[in-house]
Design an enzyme around this catalytic site. Sequence first.
Site: not given
Ligand code: SAM
Length: 282
Positions: A139, A156
């Site tokens: 992201g 998120d």
């Molecule tokens: N509701 C959760 C919370 O509050 O902790 C978050 C849920 S969602 C599963 C979090 C997502 O962020 C994961 O699928 C993870 O792979 C993604 N993620 C982590 N770092 C990221 C990045 N640098 N770019 C895009 N996605 C990322």
Amino acid sequence: MSARFTETLHRSYAQSLAVENVLYDNNSSLQHIQVFENKRFGRVLTLDGVVQTTQGDEFIYHEMLTHVPILAHGNVRNVLVIGGGDGGMAREVLRHKSVEKVTMVEIDAGVVEFSKTYLPSLSNCAFDDPRLNLVIADGADFMATSPDHFDVIIIDSTDPVGPGEVLFTDSFYGHAKRRLAEGGILVTQNGVPFMQPDELTGTMRAFQQLFADWGCYIASIPTYAGGPMAFGWGSDSTAAKAVDVEVLRARLDAAGLDLGYYTPAVHKAAFSLPRYIEKLLP
Ligand code: SAM
């Protein structure tokens, strides 16, 4: 006695959930992914030993990070979700028929793939919606290079450890600001202030430098243990946060949404902060 999952997010505190049935336990190229069933919370998703979302209380988190900015804005067409691999955020955004496009930038394709199989109620076919543009990328890279502009940007992400760390930096927030359309709103998952105070203070310091209207709002989600979770808010529109409860009611009625947590009164009240959280703001 059933096995138990003990969360490893905090050094001095751990919550533990009974594991009735393990549905998935594997490593993607980036994270350790587990999905198990718990009597009270239903299916539970964890990444690297941290609870991400559960069938039982995900509605609170996803409703408050989508309907608050979308109904406050009033004319959202183009939304960006960073993270959100389980599909819950995209599902909730796409319930707004006025939304024309949702770009979702998730770093780990493994989270999307297994969520479709093991947590289908979270995405609820959002991944099949023609308005959804799923991008598998970091992201932070997307935010720094995309030429697009968005009415609402939702971060998120996981907590600021591992791949999520870059999503809590001043440079990331600076890029996010440049991706906002006029009147756009940036909202962020900003942890549980009682347990992660520095996370909120750090984001708020960055928002204070970037936005005419900045702050946070709160909601309590049982599996994000330790009290209410904070959601960062940043916008150059001061009107959006100030929108009247009756206007929110009219917009919610027009959207025709049957929700489980969000109400216009809850929306307005969410910006009233307990003193210990207020004290964390710069
Ligand atoms: N509701 C959760 C919370 O509050 O902790 C978050 C849920 S969602 C599963 C979090 C997502 O962020 C994961 O699928 C993870 O792979 C993604 N993620 C982590 N770092 C990221 C990045 N640098 N770019 C895009 N996605 C990322």
